[in-house]
Scaffold this active site. Structure first.
Site, PDB file in Angstrom:
ATOM      1  N   HIS A  59       9.710   7.207  -1.319  1.00 16.11           N
ATOM      2  CA  HIS A  59       8.747   6.303  -0.673  1.00 16.11           C
ATOM      3  C   HIS A  59       9.241   5.851   0.693  1.00 16.11           C
ATOM      4  O   HIS A  59      10.420   5.539   0.845  1.00 16.11           O
ATOM      5  CB  HIS A  59       8.506   5.060  -1.542  1.00 16.11           C
ATOM      6  CG  HIS A  59       7.699   5.338  -2.768  1.00 16.11           C
ATOM      7  ND1 HIS A  59       8.176   6.073  -3.835  1.00 16.11           N
ATOM      8  CD2 HIS A  59       6.426   4.994  -3.089  1.00 16.11           C
ATOM      9  CE1 HIS A  59       7.232   6.169  -4.760  1.00 16.11           C
ATOM     10  NE2 HIS A  59       6.166   5.531  -4.332  1.00 16.11           N
ATOM     11  N   PRO A  60       8.339   5.787   1.653  1.00 18.52           N
ATOM     12  CA  PRO A  60       8.714   5.244   2.965  1.00 18.52           C
ATOM     13  C   PRO A  60       8.795   3.722   2.888  1.00 18.52           C
ATOM     14  O   PRO A  60       8.184   3.106   2.013  1.00 18.52           O
ATOM     15  CB  PRO A  60       7.539   5.654   3.855  1.00 18.52           C
ATOM     16  CG  PRO A  60       6.366   5.672   2.929  1.00 18.52           C
ATOM     17  CD  PRO A  60       6.904   6.130   1.593  1.00 18.52           C
ATOM     18  N   SER A  69      -0.401   6.710   1.910  1.00 15.36           N
ATOM     19  CA  SER A  69       0.439   5.572   2.283  1.00 15.36           C
ATOM     20  C   SER A  69      -0.108   4.886   3.535  1.00 15.36           C
ATOM     21  O   SER A  69      -0.128   3.652   3.633  1.00 15.36           O
ATOM     22  CB  SER A  69       1.887   6.037   2.503  1.00 15.36           C
ATOM     23  OG  SER A  69       2.716   4.941   2.760  1.00 15.36           O
ATOM     24  N   ARG A 120      -3.201   4.715   4.484  1.00 13.81           N
ATOM     25  CA  ARG A 120      -4.396   3.958   4.110  1.00 13.81           C
ATOM     26  C   ARG A 120      -4.003   2.660   3.396  1.00 13.81           C
ATOM     27  O   ARG A 120      -4.543   1.592   3.668  1.00 13.81           O
ATOM     28  CB  ARG A 120      -5.255   4.821   3.183  1.00 13.81           C
ATOM     29  CG  ARG A 120      -6.719   4.584   3.338  1.00 13.81           C
ATOM     30  CD  ARG A 120      -7.645   5.590   2.677  1.00 13.81           C
ATOM     31  NE  ARG A 120      -7.168   6.224   1.470  1.00 13.81           N
ATOM     32  CZ  ARG A 120      -6.925   7.530   1.347  1.00 13.81           C
ATOM     33  NH1 ARG A 120      -7.076   8.327   2.368  1.00 13.81           N
ATOM     34  NH2 ARG A 120      -6.515   8.033   0.204  1.00 13.81           N
ATOM     35  N   GLN A 152      -1.086   0.994   3.492  1.00 16.59           N
ATOM     36  CA  GLN A 152      -0.376   0.046   4.367  1.00 16.59           C
ATOM     37  C   GLN A 152      -1.346  -0.581   5.369  1.00 16.59           C
ATOM     38  O   GLN A 152      -1.259  -1.759   5.691  1.00 16.59           O
ATOM     39  CB  GLN A 152       0.781   0.744   5.082  1.00 16.59           C
ATOM     40  CG  GLN A 152       1.827   1.260   4.105  1.00 16.59           C
ATOM     41  CD  GLN A 152       3.191   1.469   4.733  1.00 16.59           C
ATOM     42  OE1 GLN A 152       3.622   0.669   5.560  1.00 16.59           O
ATOM     43  NE2 GLN A 152       3.873   2.538   4.358  1.00 16.59           N
ATOM     44  N   PHE A 184      12.176  -0.627  -0.868  1.00 15.34           N
ATOM     45  CA  PHE A 184      11.295  -1.585  -1.546  1.00 15.34           C
ATOM     46  C   PHE A 184       9.918  -0.959  -1.720  1.00 15.34           C
ATOM     47  O   PHE A 184       9.282  -0.563  -0.735  1.00 15.34           O
ATOM     48  CB  PHE A 184      11.196  -2.850  -0.679  1.00 15.34           C
ATOM     49  CG  PHE A 184      10.213  -3.859  -1.183  1.00 15.34           C
ATOM     50  CD1 PHE A 184      10.461  -4.584  -2.337  1.00 15.34           C
ATOM     51  CD2 PHE A 184       9.032  -4.104  -0.485  1.00 15.34           C
ATOM     52  CE1 PHE A 184       9.555  -5.535  -2.799  1.00 15.34           C
ATOM     53  CE2 PHE A 184       8.121  -5.055  -0.932  1.00 15.34           C
ATOM     54  CZ  PHE A 184       8.384  -5.764  -2.087  1.00 15.34           C
ATOM     55  N   VAL A 185       9.473  -0.878  -2.958  1.00 15.72           N
ATOM     56  CA  VAL A 185       8.143  -0.309  -3.242  1.00 15.72           C
ATOM     57  C   VAL A 185       7.268  -1.398  -3.854  1.00 15.72           C
ATOM     58  O   VAL A 185       7.686  -2.101  -4.782  1.00 15.72           O
ATOM     59  CB  VAL A 185       8.243   0.905  -4.188  1.00 15.72           C
ATOM     60  CG1 VAL A 185       6.855   1.422  -4.541  1.00 15.72           C
ATOM     61  CG2 VAL A 185       9.068   2.016  -3.544  1.00 15.72           C
ATOM     62  N   ALA A 223       2.877  -2.102  -4.626  1.00 18.40           N
ATOM     63  CA  ALA A 223       1.517  -1.558  -4.524  1.00 18.40           C
ATOM     64  C   ALA A 223       0.809  -2.304  -3.383  1.00 18.40           C
ATOM     65  O   ALA A 223       0.225  -3.364  -3.595  1.00 18.40           O
ATOM     66  CB  ALA A 223       0.774  -1.717  -5.839  1.00 18.40           C
TER      67      ALA A 223
HETATM   68  N1  GUN Z   1       2.952   0.887  -1.588  1.00 13.05           N
HETATM   69  C1  GUN Z   1       1.897   1.690  -1.446  1.00 13.05           C
HETATM   70  N2  GUN Z   1       2.240   2.772  -0.784  1.00 13.05           N
HETATM   71  C2  GUN Z   1       3.552   2.621  -0.492  1.00 13.05           C
HETATM   72  C3  GUN Z   1       4.461   3.423   0.200  1.00 13.05           C
HETATM   73  O1  GUN Z   1       4.132   4.502   0.678  1.00 13.05           O
HETATM   74  N3  GUN Z   1       5.728   2.938   0.332  1.00 13.05           N
HETATM   75  C4  GUN Z   1       6.124   1.758  -0.194  1.00 13.05           C
HETATM   76  N4  GUN Z   1       7.375   1.350   0.007  1.00 13.05           N
HETATM   77  N5  GUN Z   1       5.289   0.993  -0.881  1.00 13.05           N
HETATM   78  C5  GUN Z   1       4.012   1.452  -1.003  1.00 13.05           C
END
Ligand code: GUN
Length: 173
Positions: free
Chosen positions: A67-68, A84, A86, A88, A119-120, A122
């Protein structure tokens, strides 16, 4: 899209469509395809979750590392996946002021130093002001607790992405 359509997909089509349900982990969709036919959409979702739950912690951490960062370098460089980007953007993370971005950058770095993965969260269920608060709160969790929480967020993201792809309300999954 109904479950008959999903069950009729060949391997390539399935991975094309569902390959980013778990961010940058098309291998998971590739493995889930082998479990078809699915009885319904909920069953499909359960197979994604079961794959994650069956991994050893090193594999689960690997998923998180795909995950970025939220509002991170990839967002600035325009190299996020479409999903991601969309998510963010929907949370307002693409329009942070310089101070907010810097604060999040610092918190992301602290989090990564403490847990060894990004850190992830939703993002679609959150918003720009809540993200740094939640990040600061989760910094106090134990590593085992945090791994569990972060994987729960991966599953929430997957649920929303699946609901989008299937054209259903997420509460129906
Ligand atoms: N939440 C939804 N998409 C992402 C994502 O691409 N990266 C992270 N860190 N949290 C997310």
């Amino acid at each position: 899209m109904d479950i008959e359509k999903v069950n009729s997909m060949d391997f390539g089509e399935f991975v094309d469509v569902f390959g980013n349900v778990i961010e940058r982990c098309p291998l998971i969709a590739a493995a889930v395809w082998s479990q078809r036919p699915f009885s319904d959409l909920e069953d499909l979702e359960k197979h994604f979750y079961a794959f994650i739950d069956a991994l050893p912690p090193s594999g689960q951490e690997g998923i998180l590392r795909c995950h970025p960062d939220l509002a991170g370098r990839e967002l600035q460089q325009g190299t996020l996946t479409a999903e991601s980007q969309r998510e963010q953007s929907g949370a307002g993370l693409t329009s942070l002021g310089a101070d907010e971005r810097l604060r999040l950058e610092e918190l992301n770095a602290q989090y990564r130093a403490r847990f060894g993965f990004p850190f992830v969260l939703a993002a679609r269920l959150s918003h720009r002001a809540a993200v740094p608060r939640e990040l600061a709160r989760r910094l106090h969790c134990s590593p085992a607790q945090e791994l569990r929480i972060a994987l729960g967020e991966v599953k929430k993201i997957a649920r929303l992405r699946l609901a989008d792809l299937l054209g259903v309300d997420p509460s129906r999954l």
